[in-house]
Motif scaffolding. Sequence first.
Motif, mmCIF file in Angstrom:
data_model
loop_
_atom_site.group_PDB
_atom_site.id
_atom_site.type_symbol
_atom_site.label_atom_id
_atom_site.label_comp_id
_atom_site.label_asym_id
_atom_site.label_seq_id
_atom_site.Cartn_x
_atom_site.Cartn_y
_atom_site.Cartn_z
ATOM 1 N N VAL A 121 1.183 -1.234 0.334
ATOM 2 C CA VAL A 121 -0.182 0.036 -0.195
ATOM 3 C C VAL A 121 1.154 0.721 -0.409
ATOM 4 O O VAL A 121 0.749 1.913 -0.695
ATOM 5 C CB VAL A 121 -0.997 -0.493 1.439
ATOM 6 N N VAL A 122 2.224 1.016 1.055
ATOM 7 C CA VAL A 122 1.959 2.144 0.883
ATOM 8 C C VAL A 122 3.815 2.941 -0.210
ATOM 9 O O VAL A 122 4.214 3.736 -0.136
ATOM 10 C CB VAL A 122 2.905 2.534 2.201
ATOM 11 N N GLU A 123 3.653 1.330 -0.706
ATOM 12 C CA GLU A 123 5.459 1.789 -1.678
ATOM 13 C C GLU A 123 5.490 3.212 -2.780
ATOM 14 O O GLU A 123 6.447 3.254 -2.570
ATOM 15 C CB GLU A 123 4.633 1.049 -3.452
ATOM 16 N N ASP A 124 4.094 3.533 -2.756
ATOM 17 C CA ASP A 124 3.831 5.286 -3.274
ATOM 18 C C ASP A 124 3.462 5.860 -2.888
ATOM 19 O O ASP A 124 2.769 7.194 -3.298
ATOM 20 C CB ASP A 124 3.753 5.151 -5.000
ATOM 21 N N GLY A 125 3.378 5.734 -2.108
ATOM 22 C CA GLY A 125 2.149 6.705 -0.342
ATOM 23 C C GLY A 125 3.327 7.822 0.543
ATOM 24 O O GLY A 125 4.756 7.678 0.073
ATOM 25 N N LYS A 126 3.076 8.871 0.878
ATOM 26 C CA LYS A 126 3.422 9.615 1.832
ATOM 27 C C LYS A 126 3.775 9.350 2.789
ATOM 28 O O LYS A 126 2.115 8.346 3.396
ATOM 29 C CB LYS A 126 3.137 11.174 1.657
ATOM 30 N N VAL A 127 4.485 8.687 3.749
ATOM 31 C CA VAL A 127 4.600 8.146 4.854
ATOM 32 C C VAL A 127 5.335 9.025 6.031
ATOM 33 O O VAL A 127 6.214 8.931 6.420
ATOM 34 C CB VAL A 127 5.272 6.892 5.546
ATOM 35 N N ILE A 128 4.451 9.781 6.742
ATOM 36 C CA ILE A 128 4.778 10.133 8.295
ATOM 37 C C ILE A 128 4.749 9.188 9.098
ATOM 38 O O ILE A 128 4.277 8.196 9.733
ATOM 39 C CB ILE A 128 3.985 10.849 8.718
ATOM 40 N N ALA A 129 6.087 9.179 9.617
ATOM 41 C CA ALA A 129 6.781 8.319 10.487
ATOM 42 C C ALA A 129 6.938 9.540 12.220
ATOM 43 O O ALA A 129 7.436 9.660 12.298
ATOM 44 C CB ALA A 129 8.293 7.597 10.339
ATOM 45 N N LEU A 130 5.614 8.832 13.585
ATOM 46 C CA LEU A 130 6.209 9.751 14.619
ATOM 47 C C LEU A 130 7.281 9.048 15.508
ATOM 48 O O LEU A 130 7.827 8.550 14.850
ATOM 49 C CB LEU A 130 4.551 9.527 15.268
ATOM 50 N N PRO A 131 7.662 10.006 16.376
ATOM 51 C CA PRO A 131 8.730 9.046 17.378
ATOM 52 C C PRO A 131 8.668 7.509 18.120
ATOM 53 O O PRO A 131 7.180 7.405 18.421
ATOM 54 C CB PRO A 131 8.350 9.979 18.305
ATOM 55 N N PHE A 132 9.463 6.490 17.849
ATOM 56 C CA PHE A 132 8.893 5.515 18.596
ATOM 57 C C PHE A 132 8.118 5.100 19.756
ATOM 58 O O PHE A 132 8.348 5.957 20.920
ATOM 59 C CB PHE A 132 10.677 4.675 18.647
ATOM 60 N N ALA A 133 6.627 4.590 19.500
ATOM 61 C CA ALA A 133 5.692 4.831 20.178
ATOM 62 C C ALA A 133 4.565 5.429 21.083
ATOM 63 O O ALA A 133 4.361 6.051 21.296
ATOM 64 C CB ALA A 133 6.237 3.613 22.359
ATOM 65 N N ASP A 134 5.067 6.565 19.699
ATOM 66 C CA ASP A 134 3.839 7.590 19.957
ATOM 67 C C ASP A 134 4.326 8.274 21.632
ATOM 68 O O ASP A 134 3.495 8.580 21.597
ATOM 69 C CB ASP A 134 2.726 7.195 19.367
ATOM 70 N N PRO A 135 5.231 8.617 21.563
ATOM 71 C CA PRO A 135 5.851 9.779 22.765
ATOM 72 C C PRO A 135 4.241 10.406 23.326
ATOM 73 O O PRO A 135 4.190 11.755 22.387
ATOM 74 C CB PRO A 135 7.158 9.749 23.247
ATOM 75 N N ASP A 136 4.014 10.679 24.366
ATOM 76 C CA ASP A 136 3.086 11.991 24.623
ATOM 77 C C ASP A 136 3.928 13.514 25.084
ATOM 78 O O ASP A 136 4.018 13.384 25.754
ATOM 79 C CB ASP A 136 2.207 11.510 25.875
ATOM 80 N N LEU A 137 3.758 13.920 24.415
ATOM 81 C CA LEU A 137 3.959 15.460 24.405
ATOM 82 C C LEU A 137 3.995 16.268 24.792
ATOM 83 O O LEU A 137 4.499 16.554 25.277
ATOM 84 C CB LEU A 137 4.143 16.157 22.420
ATOM 85 N N ALA A 138 2.884 15.579 25.111
ATOM 86 C CA ALA A 138 2.387 17.488 26.186
ATOM 87 C C ALA A 138 2.133 16.678 27.762
ATOM 88 O O ALA A 138 2.494 17.024 28.518
ATOM 89 C CB ALA A 138 0.439 17.039 26.444
ATOM 90 N N SER A 139 2.207 15.926 28.159
ATOM 91 C CA SER A 139 2.408 14.929 29.425
ATOM 92 C C SER A 139 4.124 15.288 29.376
ATOM 93 O O SER A 139 4.550 15.529 30.926
ATOM 94 C CB SER A 139 2.720 13.933 29.304
ATOM 95 N N ILE A 140 5.038 15.358 28.737
ATOM 96 C CA ILE A 140 6.384 15.364 28.811
ATOM 97 C C ILE A 140 6.579 16.570 28.760
ATOM 98 O O ILE A 140 7.875 17.290 29.833
ATOM 99 C CB ILE A 140 7.136 15.160 27.680
ATOM 100 N N ALA A 141 6.084 17.889 28.304
ATOM 101 C CA ALA A 141 5.819 18.996 28.372
ATOM 102 C C ALA A 141 5.096 19.545 29.514
ATOM 103 O O ALA A 141 6.102 20.458 30.374
ATOM 104 C CB ALA A 141 5.323 19.683 26.945
#
Length: 764
Positions: A302-322
């Motif tokens: 499916v993603v051969e020709d598609g656009k893929v956005i990779a989040l940081p590994f395990a999708d860390p909670d940015l608001a909790s960190i901030a």
Amino acid sequence: MAEAADFQGTRPSPARRWLRRTASAVLGAPLLAGLLAVPAAGAAPATEPAKAPTGSRTVDVSLNTLSPSVPTEDDTLTVSGTLTNKGKETISSAEVDLRVGPRLSGRGEVDDAAKRSTYVPGADPVTVGDKYTLKFPKLAKGIAQDFTLTVPVDKLGLDDPGVYQLGVSVSGRTTTTPYEQVLGIERSFLPWQPEASDSRTKLTFLWPLIASPHVTAETRSDEQQTPVFTNDDLAEELAPGGRLEQLVSLGSRLPVTWVVDPDLLASVAAMAGKYEVESGDTTVPGKNQAVARQWLSALEKVVEDGKVIALPFADPDLASIAHRGKNVSGTLSHLQNASAVAATTVETILHVKPSTDFAWPVNGAVDSSIVDVATSAGAHNVIARSDSFRETSELPYTPTAARPIGGGTTAIVADARLSTLFDGDMSRAGSATRAVQKFLAQTLALTEQAPDNERSIVVAPPRMPTAAQAQTMARALEGLAGNRWTQPSDLTAAAEVKPDPRATTKVPRASAYPKKLRAQELPTQAFQDIRTTQGSLDSFETILTQPERVVTPFGNAVNRSMSTSWRGRSLEAQQYRDAVRDYLQSLTSEVQLIEKSDVTLSGRSATIPVTVQNKLVQGVDRLVLQLTSDNIRLKFNDDGSMAELPVSIAGGHSQSVKFDTATSANGRAQVTARLYTEDGTQYGEEMTFTVKVSEVTPTVLLVIAGGLLLLVLAGIRMYSHRKRAVASDTADGNGDGPEQPSDPTPDTGPESGAPSGTGEKVDR
């Protein structure tokens, strides 16, 4: 809001004013009849009936299908659904009508129409005509009745392109109200754009592949390091009909931007091989390798020709960190590590190069601290949402998503109305159809706001959509397939669109962050737990000969401990962190000092052995064993009351480390053994034992020598006596001598790791 000024102050059209006057006249008759029916003075008042739905809420109308969602002139519109009489009485002479109202102006009118739950004469659409009316002799109370209405599109009276209100109403009579009235109504929207518009809106739709953590820090000791899963729930999501399977299957035919959590890919890749699943106090072999392989294979295509956005590994909670974690040492470095491994993970598994330049806080809610944390991890684009990143000027249109917010960072402000349409329970057909039609109506109304101002809009749907939500989202995007008023775009392109100069670029203050979201954040204690675990891991790593076998699974587990998916699941999050810490402690305790009993030294010098045991599969080195004495008269290696020797032990073995000792007087000394890493950090628990020194004097030696001499003399005498006896027996003619005993049994035993026996004596 950007749409607050949609055609404010516009006068109703003549047709609408005529409809309102007509409706008022029609309603006047029932009202007059009701007034004339007032009981005469003195009549007994009627008993007040139990509360039940009345008026236009009496019948619940559900629109389950509306096809086609975006009709053309030659189409036939089919609307089907269900009628349910919620009242106390049977409805007679029921009629179901399709209603089409005047063209709605702007997104605000679409919202207003969607909020109405009762019939409003003049505001609600009029019936298409008696020819398309569906009649029911009666609707019994509490009984559901299916219906289907079919009307040629050219009979709907649609004029200029735009959004038209569509409704299905049921009218009838009851014993209490014997005149005909509207007893139920449900509204929807009909986008009318028979030909492609000259100006089209660029639409970017995020398609998230994110899951909660399922892999523990534990691995088996085999060559492949077989992973251990907390459960096998991930397999259910990957199987046909499951949430993740539906997302891949549906997304494969849609113009979407894939937003992927690398941890999900790593977990599925692990499941595709040998894996185990926790079951009580033990583990059992996993059996869903085929499901995992099939899902990965489908996604890779499916993603051969598609656009893929990779989040940081395990999708860390940015608001909790901030808000709660950035002041705990090490937290930001974990986020940076999670970002660093994201691209490698995706590229290794899917064989495509993803973009790692995007951060996606929960619900797109941002403030300056969240933006700072996101950019510290390397992101230059932060996906926000318009209900957080609010417009400060009264724009009469929805502006383009991209906004420069300083420091080379761009906020991608997703449209809140479109993004939240799919949040609810989409398993009900009526809810799904309502969401689809409103999505199509809002996108068309958005385009018509400023037809000469082509804009770029982003939709950020639920982070972890259910299968039903994914199906509804797919239906909505399929309605835009003709590209009559939108054209698909990817997120990278959306970030590069020239921003609207009138759109706000002001990042919200911390006080504006939603309280409900703040209450779901990971607590500060979570990040302190992570710091403690990381400290133990750092110390453990330094003594291992193959540290990567431990560092990689535990590093991933630490990242999973910060996952956004823990929101609203604080107990489960704590249990996961505790399990990671406990397993690490169990590994570090496999390298330990063996308990030693008291030692007795006979003489002024001796050697004391101390045993270090390694139960790990891999070897350990760069350890230092230190002995210290509390008695200055007991010295080690001629170097005072403290001595250190290096320790290096193969996996599954023990090592006896020997220390030379010397003493100048009798007495006792408490000796403490400690293990240290090369950097001086104590490793494991210390061990203490007592050394007793018993010096042998010359007088004692003389006494011992005299005793030995007497024993020798006694032996000689016994030998002589025995020789004479043998000679005498020979003289008597008897040639058999006395029977000799066999050799004594050896006194050595198997090596044991158990504590040495009481009163261990070391001589030299």
